[in-house]
Design an enzyme around this catalytic site. Sequence first.
Site, PDB file in Angstrom:
ATOM      1  N   LYS A   1      24.895 -19.531   4.462  1.00 44.78           N
ATOM      2  CA  LYS A   1      25.531 -20.714   3.878  1.00 44.78           C
ATOM      3  C   LYS A   1      25.235 -20.784   2.391  1.00 44.78           C
ATOM      4  O   LYS A   1      24.173 -20.325   1.942  1.00 44.78           O
ATOM      5  CB  LYS A   1      25.016 -22.009   4.526  1.00 44.78           C
ATOM      6  CG  LYS A   1      25.560 -22.339   5.893  1.00 44.78           C
ATOM      7  CD  LYS A   1      25.047 -23.713   6.340  1.00 44.78           C
ATOM      8  CE  LYS A   1      25.537 -24.074   7.721  1.00 44.78           C
ATOM      9  NZ  LYS A   1      25.024 -25.405   8.156  1.00 44.78           N
TER      10      LYS A   1
ATOM     11  N   HIS B   1       0.845  -1.198   0.000  1.00 43.93           N
ATOM     12  CA  HIS B   1       0.000   0.000   0.000  1.00 43.93           C
ATOM     13  C   HIS B   1       0.876   1.243   0.000  1.00 43.93           C
ATOM     14  O   HIS B   1       1.926   1.283   0.646  1.00 43.93           O
ATOM     15  CB  HIS B   1      -0.899   0.037   1.245  1.00 43.93           C
ATOM     16  CG  HIS B   1      -2.086  -0.862   1.138  1.00 43.93           C
ATOM     17  ND1 HIS B   1      -3.260  -0.483   0.529  1.00 43.93           N
ATOM     18  CD2 HIS B   1      -2.281  -2.136   1.551  1.00 43.93           C
ATOM     19  CE1 HIS B   1      -4.133  -1.470   0.580  1.00 43.93           C
ATOM     20  NE2 HIS B   1      -3.555  -2.491   1.195  1.00 43.93           N
TER      21      HIS B   1
ATOM     22  N   THR C   1      13.651  -9.475   2.207  1.00 41.91           N
ATOM     23  CA  THR C   1      13.394  -8.232   1.469  1.00 41.91           C
ATOM     24  C   THR C   1      14.206  -8.126   0.183  1.00 41.91           C
ATOM     25  O   THR C   1      13.996  -7.215  -0.605  1.00 41.91           O
ATOM     26  CB  THR C   1      13.719  -7.017   2.357  1.00 41.91           C
ATOM     27  OG1 THR C   1      15.099  -7.072   2.735  1.00 41.91           O
ATOM     28  CG2 THR C   1      12.849  -7.009   3.613  1.00 41.91           C
ATOM     29  N   LYS C   2      15.157  -9.061  -0.003  1.00 40.44           N
ATOM     30  CA  LYS C   2      15.997  -9.054  -1.209  1.00 40.44           C
ATOM     31  C   LYS C   2      16.091 -10.467  -1.763  1.00 40.44           C
ATOM     32  O   LYS C   2      15.844 -11.448  -1.062  1.00 40.44           O
ATOM     33  CB  LYS C   2      17.396  -8.523  -0.877  1.00 40.44           C
ATOM     34  CG  LYS C   2      17.411  -7.060  -0.447  1.00 40.44           C
ATOM     35  CD  LYS C   2      18.830  -6.582  -0.180  1.00 40.44           C
ATOM     36  CE  LYS C   2      18.847  -5.118   0.233  1.00 40.44           C
ATOM     37  NZ  LYS C   2      20.223  -4.639   0.518  1.00 40.44           N
TER      38      LYS C   2
END
Length: 207
Positions: A193, A123, A175-176
């Site tokens: 790892k 949003h 988030t990535k």
Amino acid sequence: MTSIISKIKSNPKLKSLALSMLMASNDNKPRLWVRLFLNPFKHKRGKGSIVRFNTRLDVFPFNDFRLGNKSIIEDFATINNGVGDVIIGDKTIVGMGNVIIGPVTIGNHVMMAQNIVISGLNHGYEDVNIPPSLQKVSCKPIVIADDVWIGANSVITSGVVLGKHCIIGAGSVVTKNIPEFSVAVGNPAKVIKQYNKLTSSWEKISL
């Protein structure tokens, strides 16, 4: 069918009329007639797939929803394709209490534990004179490749790509993009790892 849907989406008046027919005002789930008579002809469920009785399928005919062969959606999960397609591959497990909001594409042999949120929707919030709930939404597709395992209570945010056979630790916020054959944990999630094909072993990554 596709051309009709495109015309409706491009015409604001037709779009508003169609939405009022598909769902009640102030409600985000499809009307009963849509669930019973329209969705079964529009959306595809693979052979041997299972959708538990207590699953909430908020799926609409104007976007795609597909569930692959021998895949399962467990109780209390919510699937919503209102703003983008939700595609789930073969032999994939959507765990109890998961929330999947399109646009999301999930591969084969993916394991999702409990209470995971995967949302391609955001949003707007920039205009301080308008509540975020009334601001324009933005969507970025999430792609989860084959053989991924996502731990309980994780969050996968919009636009993220999870590479093949990557592992997301419980409680992580991703988030990535996470590369294939990696283990990522934390908030925000970081790779700790990676699999080394030369040594055939999982090796720790220095942070």
